[in-house]
Design a protein around this motif. Structure first.
Motif, PDB file in Angstrom:
ATOM      1  N   GLY A 455       0.811  -1.212   0.000  1.00  0.00           N
ATOM      2  CA  GLY A 455       0.000   0.000   0.000  1.00  0.00           C
ATOM      3  C   GLY A 455       0.844   1.262   0.000  1.00  0.00           C
ATOM      4  O   GLY A 455       0.519   2.242  -0.682  1.00  0.00           O
ATOM      5  N   LEU A 456       1.947   1.260   0.747  1.00  0.00           N
ATOM      6  CA  LEU A 456       2.826   2.427   0.772  1.00  0.00           C
ATOM      7  C   LEU A 456       3.474   2.663  -0.590  1.00  0.00           C
ATOM      8  O   LEU A 456       3.701   3.813  -0.971  1.00  0.00           O
ATOM      9  N   SER A 457       3.776   1.599  -1.297  1.00  0.00           N
ATOM     10  CA  SER A 457       4.326   1.748  -2.642  1.00  0.00           C
ATOM     11  C   SER A 457       3.338   2.477  -3.549  1.00  0.00           C
ATOM     12  O   SER A 457       3.711   3.390  -4.292  1.00  0.00           O
ATOM     13  N   ARG A 458       2.062   2.092  -3.480  1.00  0.00           N
ATOM     14  CA  ARG A 458       1.048   2.772  -4.297  1.00  0.00           C
ATOM     15  C   ARG A 458       0.899   4.232  -3.879  1.00  0.00           C
ATOM     16  O   ARG A 458       0.747   5.124  -4.722  1.00  0.00           O
ATOM     17  N   ARG A 459       0.940   4.487  -2.588  1.00  0.00           N
ATOM     18  CA  ARG A 459       0.773   5.866  -2.102  1.00  0.00           C
ATOM     19  C   ARG A 459       1.916   6.755  -2.581  1.00  0.00           C
ATOM     20  O   ARG A 459       1.692   7.883  -3.047  1.00  0.00           O
ATOM     21  N   LEU A 460       3.132   6.278  -2.421  1.00  0.00           N
ATOM     22  CA  LEU A 460       4.289   7.086  -2.817  1.00  0.00           C
ATOM     23  C   LEU A 460       4.268   7.342  -4.321  1.00  0.00           C
ATOM     24  O   LEU A 460       4.522   8.474  -4.770  1.00  0.00           O
ATOM     25  N   ARG A 461       3.996   6.320  -5.091  1.00  0.00           N
ATOM     26  CA  ARG A 461       3.977   6.490  -6.541  1.00  0.00           C
ATOM     27  C   ARG A 461       2.897   7.474  -6.964  1.00  0.00           C
ATOM     28  O   ARG A 461       3.098   8.284  -7.873  1.00  0.00           O
ATOM     29  N   ASN A 462       1.735   7.418  -6.315  1.00  0.00           N
ATOM     30  CA  ASN A 462       0.678   8.347  -6.656  1.00  0.00           C
ATOM     31  C   ASN A 462       1.045   9.771  -6.262  1.00  0.00           C
ATOM     32  O   ASN A 462       0.777  10.726  -6.998  1.00  0.00           O
ATOM     33  N   THR A 463       1.691   9.944  -5.119  1.00  0.00           N
ATOM     34  CA  THR A 463       2.102  11.268  -4.663  1.00  0.00           C
ATOM     35  C   THR A 463       3.082  11.914  -5.619  1.00  0.00           C
ATOM     36  O   THR A 463       2.992  13.111  -5.921  1.00  0.00           O
ATOM     37  N   VAL A 464       4.042  11.135  -6.120  1.00  0.00           N
ATOM     38  CA  VAL A 464       5.122  11.677  -6.945  1.00  0.00           C
ATOM     39  C   VAL A 464       4.753  11.738  -8.420  1.00  0.00           C
ATOM     40  O   VAL A 464       5.075  12.710  -9.112  1.00  0.00           O
ATOM     41  N   ALA A 465       4.062  10.715  -8.914  1.00  0.00           N
ATOM     42  CA  ALA A 465       3.881  10.589 -10.364  1.00  0.00           C
ATOM     43  C   ALA A 465       2.643  11.287 -10.900  1.00  0.00           C
ATOM     44  O   ALA A 465       2.581  11.578 -12.103  1.00  0.00           O
ATOM     45  N   CYS A 466       1.658  11.576 -10.055  1.00  0.00           N
ATOM     46  CA  CYS A 466       0.363  12.037 -10.551  1.00  0.00           C
ATOM     47  C   CYS A 466       0.123  13.515 -10.254  1.00  0.00           C
ATOM     48  O   CYS A 466       0.663  14.071  -9.289  1.00  0.00           O
ATOM     49  N   GLU A 467      -0.719  14.117 -11.072  1.00  0.00           N
ATOM     50  CA  GLU A 467      -1.154  15.494 -10.888  1.00  0.00           C
ATOM     51  C   GLU A 467      -2.663  15.561 -11.103  1.00  0.00           C
ATOM     52  O   GLU A 467      -3.283  14.626 -11.619  1.00  0.00           O
ATOM     53  N   GLY A 468      -3.259  16.680 -10.718  1.00  0.00           N
ATOM     54  CA  GLY A 468      -4.686  16.892 -10.952  1.00  0.00           C
ATOM     55  C   GLY A 468      -5.549  15.885 -10.208  1.00  0.00           C
ATOM     56  O   GLY A 468      -5.234  15.450  -9.110  1.00  0.00           O
ATOM     57  N   VAL A 469      -6.631  15.503 -10.845  1.00  0.00           N
ATOM     58  CA  VAL A 469      -7.586  14.608 -10.200  1.00  0.00           C
ATOM     59  C   VAL A 469      -7.009  13.214  -9.996  1.00  0.00           C
ATOM     60  O   VAL A 469      -7.527  12.440  -9.187  1.00  0.00           O
ATOM     61  N   GLU A 470      -5.961  12.856 -10.740  1.00  0.00           N
ATOM     62  CA  GLU A 470      -5.382  11.531 -10.591  1.00  0.00           C
ATOM     63  C   GLU A 470      -4.531  11.416  -9.318  1.00  0.00           C
ATOM     64  O   GLU A 470      -4.225  10.306  -8.905  1.00  0.00           O
ATOM     65  N   ARG A 471      -4.160  12.544  -8.735  1.00  0.00           N
ATOM     66  CA  ARG A 471      -3.384  12.485  -7.491  1.00  0.00           C
ATOM     67  C   ARG A 471      -4.359  12.404  -6.326  1.00  0.00           C
ATOM     68  O   ARG A 471      -4.916  13.401  -5.869  1.00  0.00           O
ATOM     69  N   VAL A 472      -4.549  11.203  -5.844  1.00  0.00           N
ATOM     70  CA  VAL A 472      -5.463  10.948  -4.721  1.00  0.00           C
ATOM     71  C   VAL A 472      -4.795  11.278  -3.393  1.00  0.00           C
ATOM     72  O   VAL A 472      -5.434  11.773  -2.465  1.00  0.00           O
TER      73      VAL A 472
END
Length: 541
Positions: A455-472
């Motif tokens: 779960g932490l892997s998904r969180r970190l990747r989303n924090t760094v890689a995503c912008e806009g509505v895709e960044r949860v």
């Protein structure tokens, strides 16, 4: 005059040598047998090779009675290091470098070329045994060699101006930051070249949590540069697997577990301020840790003193927490409440944010109303994502319920509106400390730790890689949460040092000895690991 033979000179030098008083006779004999040889290193190496060839034989090696056998057994693991990938990759020796050999011919020493990527551990091994062997017993020698030789190896390599990688951890972080910098400067080709090179190399990090962190950040940056080939996690953050990983995180990291416990204590304190009623109504937007409500039931049972307490839990179903799952939680809690003699009313409602009201949630005037927002708001989009600003809208709706207390527990990380490079630095610092706090105390906790890491892997990747509505993942620091709560009309109820101290009995000596901290700061309870605050619990009304 004819020069004396080397063995004769060594023998005479041994006669003048004063042995340490605590040196055993067997050790003396071993050293004496090693010294007269024309090349002790070659002799020891040949024996080691013979030992390696017969290591799979169930019988004894042919040299078992040799006087070198005892020394060979204690240093064989160290010799194997000379050909390991770890040392070959760390030290890059120039092809023209030379090392002064301990072997002499007559009175002249010779300079021997040192091959590229070759360790000289064996060359120094005899001297290490002679100089340091008499100071420690045989049982300590293996640990001494295994722990000391790599460090000395690097130091001596530096003395001949060899390019040495001092710290694999720093090297990995530095390379990842260089790639992140290239991304921020729109140099995607440079970033991709760095990331591709790192992907092809083995992760040199020694510490487990640091190794996982480097892997997660590498994957996050690759998703940032090439999201088509390396899609970042978005929809995965709303799946059952991610929900289970969040629960494992809450259970395995004391900074999250204690956050829920601090929320319980503040809710019970608010209930105690109205002794005229024994009814407590808890509005729950996200049942993250079922154990929180088990502890709450136990505490109500302890405090009811013959007058039955009533706990009403109203939870809202959404795409992340479906009605079926929530009703299963309610059934388990109802069985526990029945055993304890606490009356439990568990309601699951499905409503839009605009429909929330005291009537729709079944609030009654003769009950203490509490709202739990533990680890809820950071996933709700704010004004930087949507003009509707659902985050502020939720806070206004909660304020309209007129609750006696609102509990806010959130991660302490600047990951919402911060620029890309700041988010990368924050993610490395925050998730590095968080991963370090997940080490299992018992073997049966290993599965939960692995699930939490996923779960932490998904969180970190989303924090760094995503912008806009895709960044949860949009975490904030406590100062920003405080400003947002005050703008919504809430006032801070300082929890105080007393509540911070009340949470410490929940910590075992295991967690305390490994760096978990609990302190009161700016009216909230700050829970940290290794000097980094990871979560902050605060109360509002």
């Amino acid at each position: 005059m004819q020069k004396p033979k080397q063995s004769t000179r060594l023998a005479s030098s041994m006669e003048r040598f004063t042995w340490p008083k605590n040196l055993s006779s067997s050790r003396k004999r071993t050293i004496q047998n090693l010294l007269p040889a024309q090349n002790p290193t070659k002799k020891l190496t040949n024996l080691f090779d013979a030992h390696s060839q017969t290591s799979n034989d169930t019988g004894q090696p042919p040299f078992v009675d040799h006087p070198v056998a005892n020394v060979l057994g204690s240093v064989s693991n160290t010799l194997s290091l000379s050909s390991s990938d770890q040392f070959n990759e760390v030290v890059q020796v120039p092809s023209n470098a030379c090392v002064r050999s301990e072997v002499s011919e007559g009175s002249e020493s010779i300079n021997t070329p040192l091959p590229r990527k070759t360790s000289n551990i064996r060359t120094r091994l005899d001297q290490n045994l002679i100089d340091g062997g008499h100071q420690r017993g045989t049982s300590d020698q293996k640990s001494i060699l295994n722990s000391k030789l790599p460090s000395r190896f690097l130091e001596e390599s530096e003395s001949i101006n060899t390019p040495v990688q001092r710290s694999p951890v720093s090297w990995s972080r530095q390379s990842l930051m260089e790639a992140a910098t290239a991304i921020s400067e729109d140099r995607a080709d440079v970033a991709w070249e760095i990331l591709t090179r790192l992907s092809a190399m083995p992760n040199p990090v020694v510490f487990y949590s640091e190794q996982k962190l480097m892997e997660y950040m590498l994957s996050a940056l690759k998703s940032r540069v090439s999201p088509i080939d390396n899609p970042p996690p978005v929809a995965e953050l709303f799946t059952e697997d991610h929900l289970l990983s969040a629960q494992s995180l809450y259970e395995r990291s004391p900074c999250f577990t204690l956050g829920f416990m601090a929320a319980n204590l503040a809710i019970l304190e608010a209930a105690s301020e109205q002794p005229s009623t024994n009814k407590l109504h808890l509005i729950e937007f996200d049942i993250g840790l079922e154990e929180q409500y088990r502890d709450l039931l136990c505490e109500l049972f302890r405090r009811q003193a013959g007058n039955q307490s009533t706990l009403k839990i109203t939870t809202l179903a959404d795409s992340f927490n479906g009605e079926e799952r929530l009703r299963m939680v309610g059934n388990r809690l109802s069985k526990l409440a029945a055993i304890m003699g606490v009356r439990l009313v568990f309601n699951v409602v499905s409503q839009k944010l605009s429909e929330l009201s005291r009537d729709s949630l079944g609030c009654e005037p003769n009950e203490v109303l509490a709202v739990n927002l533990s680890f809820k708001l950071y996933r709700v989009p704010d004004e930087s994502v949507s003009v509707e600003n659902p985050r502020n809208e939720l806070l206004r709706r909660v304020k309209g319920l007129a609750p006696q207390v609102v509990m806010l527990v959130e991660q302490e990380m600047n990951g919402n509106t911060a620029p890309f490079m700041v988010r990368v630095e924050e993610a490395l610092a925050y998730y590095g400390a968080l991963l370090a706090s997940l080490q299992p105390e018992f073997w049966w906790a290993e599965l939960k730790r692995v699930r939490a890491e996923e779960g932490l892997s998904r969180r970190l990747r989303n924090t760094v890689a995503c912008e806009g509505v895709e960044r949860v993942e949009r975490c904030e620091v406590f100062g920003k949460w405080r400003a947002r709560m005050e703008m919504a009309g809430f006032e801070l109820k300082p929890l105080g040092q007393e509540l911070a101290e009340a949470t410490k009995p929940r910590l075992s000596s295991y967690w305390l000895s490994r760096g978990c901290t609990v302190k009161e700061e700016n009216g909230g309870v700050c829970l940290g690991w290794g000097g980094r605050t990871l979560t902050v619990a605060s109360a509002w009304h």
